[in-house]
Every structure is written in C-alpha cells, then in structure tokens.
Enzyme design. Structure first.
Site, PDB file in Angstrom:
ATOM      1  N   HIS A  60       0.659  -1.326   0.119  1.00  0.00           N
ATOM      2  CA  HIS A  60      -0.259   0.285   0.063  1.00  0.00           C
ATOM      3  C   HIS A  60       0.856   1.603   0.378  1.00  0.00           C
ATOM      4  O   HIS A  60       1.096   2.008  -0.729  1.00  0.00           O
ATOM      5  CB  HIS A  60      -1.421  -0.113   1.316  1.00  0.00           C
ATOM      6  CG  HIS A  60      -1.179   1.492   1.661  1.00  0.00           C
ATOM      7  ND1 HIS A  60      -3.122   1.705   1.511  1.00  0.00           N
ATOM      8  CD2 HIS A  60      -1.338   1.875   2.116  1.00  0.00           C
ATOM      9  CE1 HIS A  60      -3.146   2.744   1.499  1.00  0.00           C
ATOM     10  NE2 HIS A  60      -2.437   2.971   1.910  1.00  0.00           N
ATOM     11  N   GLU A  61       2.072   1.181   0.588  1.00  0.00           N
ATOM     12  CA  GLU A  61       2.991   2.244   0.697  1.00  0.00           C
ATOM     13  C   GLU A  61       3.327   2.673  -0.707  1.00  0.00           C
ATOM     14  O   GLU A  61       3.432   4.265  -1.442  1.00  0.00           O
ATOM     15  CB  GLU A  61       4.115   2.233   1.952  1.00  0.00           C
ATOM     16  CG  GLU A  61       3.139   2.194   3.095  1.00  0.00           C
ATOM     17  CD  GLU A  61       2.187   3.726   3.591  1.00  0.00           C
ATOM     18  OE1 GLU A  61       2.665   4.239   3.479  1.00  0.00           O
ATOM     19  OE2 GLU A  61       1.422   3.251   4.150  1.00  0.00           O
TER      20      GLU A  61
ATOM     21  N   HIS B   7       1.549   4.492  -3.050  1.00  0.00           N
ATOM     22  CA  HIS B   7       1.293   5.769  -3.209  1.00  0.00           C
ATOM     23  C   HIS B   7       2.451   6.163  -3.837  1.00  0.00           C
ATOM     24  O   HIS B   7       2.298   7.114  -4.077  1.00  0.00           O
ATOM     25  CB  HIS B   7       1.694   6.421  -1.750  1.00  0.00           C
ATOM     26  CG  HIS B   7       0.762   6.733  -0.856  1.00  0.00           C
ATOM     27  ND1 HIS B   7      -0.636   6.439  -1.146  1.00  0.00           N
ATOM     28  CD2 HIS B   7       0.514   5.589   0.355  1.00  0.00           C
ATOM     29  CE1 HIS B   7      -2.195   6.253  -0.539  1.00  0.00           C
ATOM     30  NE2 HIS B   7      -1.229   6.064   0.018  1.00  0.00           N
TER      31      HIS B   7
ATOM     32  N   GLU C 229      -6.202   7.077  -1.043  1.00  0.00           N
ATOM     33  CA  GLU C 229      -6.364   6.102  -0.229  1.00  0.00           C
ATOM     34  C   GLU C 229      -6.361   4.655  -1.116  1.00  0.00           C
ATOM     35  O   GLU C 229      -6.071   3.242  -1.254  1.00  0.00           O
ATOM     36  CB  GLU C 229      -6.528   5.843   0.517  1.00  0.00           C
ATOM     37  CG  GLU C 229      -5.790   7.015   1.603  1.00  0.00           C
ATOM     38  CD  GLU C 229      -4.643   6.833   1.443  1.00  0.00           C
ATOM     39  OE1 GLU C 229      -4.418   5.422   1.870  1.00  0.00           O
ATOM     40  OE2 GLU C 229      -3.993   7.520   1.835  1.00  0.00           O
TER      41      GLU C 229
ATOM     42  N   ASP D 116      -4.326   0.967  -2.455  1.00  0.00           N
ATOM     43  CA  ASP D 116      -4.900  -0.586  -1.792  1.00  0.00           C
ATOM     44  C   ASP D 116      -4.675  -1.246  -3.370  1.00  0.00           C
ATOM     45  O   ASP D 116      -3.867  -2.066  -3.243  1.00  0.00           O
ATOM     46  CB  ASP D 116      -6.416  -0.089  -1.060  1.00  0.00           C
ATOM     47  CG  ASP D 116      -6.521   0.469   0.183  1.00  0.00           C
ATOM     48  OD1 ASP D 116      -5.635  -0.053   0.794  1.00  0.00           O
ATOM     49  OD2 ASP D 116      -7.319   0.207   0.260  1.00  0.00           O
TER      50      ASP D 116
HETATM   51 ZN   LIG Z   1      -1.694   5.374   2.906  1.00  0.00          ZN
END
Ligand SMILES: [Zn+2]
Length: 415
Positions: free
Chosen positions: A275-276, A279, A353, A357
């Site tokens: 997930h990070e 980004h 976000e 995901d």
């Molecule tokens: Zn996030």
C-alpha cells in the site's frame, strides 16, 4: 451585511456543525444491513469494542471543543489579542521581533496548558483503559515535554520568518510565503527521520532474514530503490501499528513499527508495504505537494483580501497585517476555510488511498493477506466498524475497513 457579522455567523455555524458532527460520530451507522455485512468478518464483540472506544470521553471532547472555540472567539472578536501585543510592546520598547517572539510564546503556552488536561485524559487515561498504552506517567511527561520543546523551537523560527517577510515585503509576501512553505515542507520530509524520529524513538536497521528479503523483492518489483529499512520501537509506547516511507528520489527509507512485525505475518507486513509503495508508484506525494502549494497561494490571497476588508470596517480590533496580534484572526479565517473544504480534501484522500490499496493488491497478488491485515488492524486498533456516513464524508482520510475488505474481495487477480 458587515463582514464582521458574516464572520460571526459563519463562526457560529462552525461551532454548531462541529457539535452536530460529534453527535453523529457518536451514533454511528446502526443499520442492520451494515451490521450483517460486518459480521461476515468480525464478531459482535469487535463491533462493540469499536463503539466503546470511539464513544469514550464524548462529553470531555465536547468541553474541549467549546473551550477552543471560546478562546478563539475571545482572541478574535474582543481586544484581548491587541492588548496582549501592546502589553509586550510597553515592556520591551520598539523591538518588533522581540514582541513577535513574546506574543508567540504566550499564545503557545496558553494553548498548550489549556489542552494539556485533555491530552492527558485522551492520550494517557483512555489509552491505558483500552490497553493501548505502555507508558508510565513519567514516560508520558517526557514525551509531552519533548513535543512541547520541538513545537516551541520550530514555531518560533516559523513565526519570526513569516513576520519578517510580511513586514518587509508588503506586496511580494503572497508569492514568497507559499514558496517558503514548499521549501520548508521538502526540508522537513528529509530531516524528520534524521532529527525528529531519533528524539522520540529507538530504531535500527531491520534484521537480515526472510522479511527483509521479501521487502527488497517487493520494491524491486515496483521499481523503487530503497536505501534503508528501519524498525522503530513503538512497543515502548503503545500497541498501535504503522509503516511509512520517507525521502526523495534515490534516498527512500522505509520505517516499520516493531508492533507491526510482531502482530502480523510476513505476508501481512508486505501487504501494508504494498500500500505504501502504491502511493509512490502513483506519485501521490508529488501530487499532494503541488496541490498544497497551489492551496497556500490561494489562502494567502484570500487572507490578505479578507484582512483588508475587515480592517476597513473597524469593527474587529485589528492592527497591521504583520502584527503578531493578527495571528488569531488569520487562524480563525483559515479554520473556517478548512471546514468548508474538509469534505473535498477528505474525499480526495480516500480516492488516493483506494488507488494505493489497488496497487498493493496488484503488487502482492495476495488478497487473502490484504483482507487478514485489514481485519487484524481494525481489531488491534479497536476501529469503529460502523461509522456514520457524515463522519466518513467530512473526516475520514481512508475508506472504511469494510470498504477496503470489499475492494479486495472484488479484486479479480490470479488468486
Ligand atoms: Zn495510504
């Protein structure tokens, strides 16, 4: 209608709206349809734990808000702020920057000591009651003192620089301040892990082994070069879990909380990191910095304009734009703008976000670990599983746990 009166009306609406939102957050979404959906992944006890934790301290938080609003109102709509500035002016004579410094210190101290009992109640008492915190009272005092000192140090520097720019560049400040704030933002993102993190945490490089190898493989798959992976000892403070990236270009660092590694399987840690990395892959950080800078430009123009109009009416006790006593007025205007744009920024954040995901699912190809992570995170943090729709729209930066699980369920990947 006089602008001062418009401001008072908007301010009153803001107070009412804040209280109303607190009430709806307390209630949550109690529809049976949602309840059934949640029960596919959680127990009744999990749902109740989230309700209990989110509702705890409801009245205290209302008192805290009302106190904040009263203080803001008193500082903006009564002569309190300009009197304070005049008081310091008399004490130290004509030294403008010394007055700025003294005004800021007293403002900071008032704010700090008024919020201290609430911070103790929410950050220490309730966190212990729900077994999150591992801090002794002394740990908490030390932690708070460090935050106080750091806030005072950086706050003073920022105040003096802003006061200098406003006083000496009466036209150009609108262009200079957004650029300075951009520079300051970039600098802190580089310096934070080097200077601030070590003040609060013990941390060291991750142990050699299979987790590290999996992280390296994951970042290679995403074409991200990682300089270092660190483990932060959060367990000295609490059971909360987290992971984040810092740095720019070629010097990216990953920080993992030891609590995350202890409570999750390696696959689940990888899912969180996916997930990070999501980004990064989608350049969210750059996007947010560009957007933030444009926003600061607009805010500066708006603040300058509103200040001039309100000052011309002579109904609100205002000195010069660069006077320290103008600060509470500017904060109030910013907070009003903030309330208006809150649903837009929260909505945008939820979109980003969700994108992160999706990237995590693509990168890890492991929706089972993704869902298990979400379940575990929600249980460990006693998350509210049935938040109210209005709370989501106005305050949630992330999709709800159930939305994130459902996203993974609908993902048509190879497994
Ligand atoms: Zn996030």
């Amino acid at each position: 209608m006089k602008l001062r009166n418009i401001l008072i009306v908007l301010f009153s609406f803001q107070i009412l709206f804040t209280l109303l939102l607190k009430y709806f957050s307390y209630q949550g979404d109690l529809s049976s349809e949602l309840h059934e959906k949640i029960l596919k992944y959680f127990t009744e006890a999990d749902i109740q734990a989230g309700i209990d934790y989110s509702r705890r301290g409801f009245f205290v938080s209302i008192i805290a808000s009302l106190l904040d609003f009263t203080l803001a109102g008193a500082f903006v709509f009564t002569p309190l702020s300009s009197r304070l500035e005049e008081f310091f002016q008399k004490k130290v004579g004509g030294n403008f920057y010394l007055v700025v410094f003294l005004y800021f210190i007293s403002f900071y101290l008032i704010e700090f000591f008024i919020s201290l009992p609430f911070s103790y109640y929410f950050g220490f008492v309730i966190e212990h009651e729900f077994q999150f915190s591992n801090m002794t009272f002394l740990d908490w005092v030390i932690f708070k003192s460090k935050s106080f000192g750091i806030g005072l140090f950086f706050g003073t520097i920022i105040m003096l620089v802003v006061a200098f720019v406003l006083k000496n560049l009466p036209r150009a400040w609108k262009y200079i301040l957004p650029i300075l704030s951009l520079g300051f933002g970039l600098l802190t993102s580089v310096l934070f892990p080097i200077i601030i993190t070590p003040i609060f945490y013990d941390f060291g490089p991750i142990e050699e082994g299979s987790l590290k190898n999996k992280i390296v493989a994951l970042s290679e798959k995403a074409n991200i070069r990682i300089e270092n992976i660190y483990v932060i000892k959060e367990s000295q403070y609490s059971g909360h879990t987290n992971a984040y990236f810092t740095g720019w270009g070629e010097s990216k660092k990953i920080f993992l909380y030891d609590t995350l590694i202890k409570n999750h399987t390696e696959e689940e840690v990888i899912s969180v990191l996916g997930h990070e990395i999501g980004h990064w892959v989608h350049n969210h950080q750059t996007f947010e910095i560009v957007l933030g800078t444009i926003q600061t430009f607009l805010f500066c123009f708006l603040l300058g304009y509103v200040f001039q109009k309100v000052k011309a009416e002579e109904l609100v006790p205002l000195k010069e734009f660069y006077s320290p006593s103008t600060l509470p007025f500017l904060f109030l205007i910013l907070s009003l703008i903030g309330t208006v744009i809150e649903p837009f920024s929260a909505g945008l954040s939820r979109i980003l976000e969700t994108q992160a995901d999706q990237e995590a699912l693509i990168l890890t190809n492991d929706k089972k670990s993704f869902i298990n992570t979400e379940i575990k995170l929600a249980k460990d943090n006693k998350s509210r599983l049935n938040p109210h729709k209005l709370e989501i729209i106005f305050e949630h930066s992330h999709p709800t746990t159930l939305e994130r699980i459902e996203l993974a369920e609908s993902w048509k990947g190879p497994n």
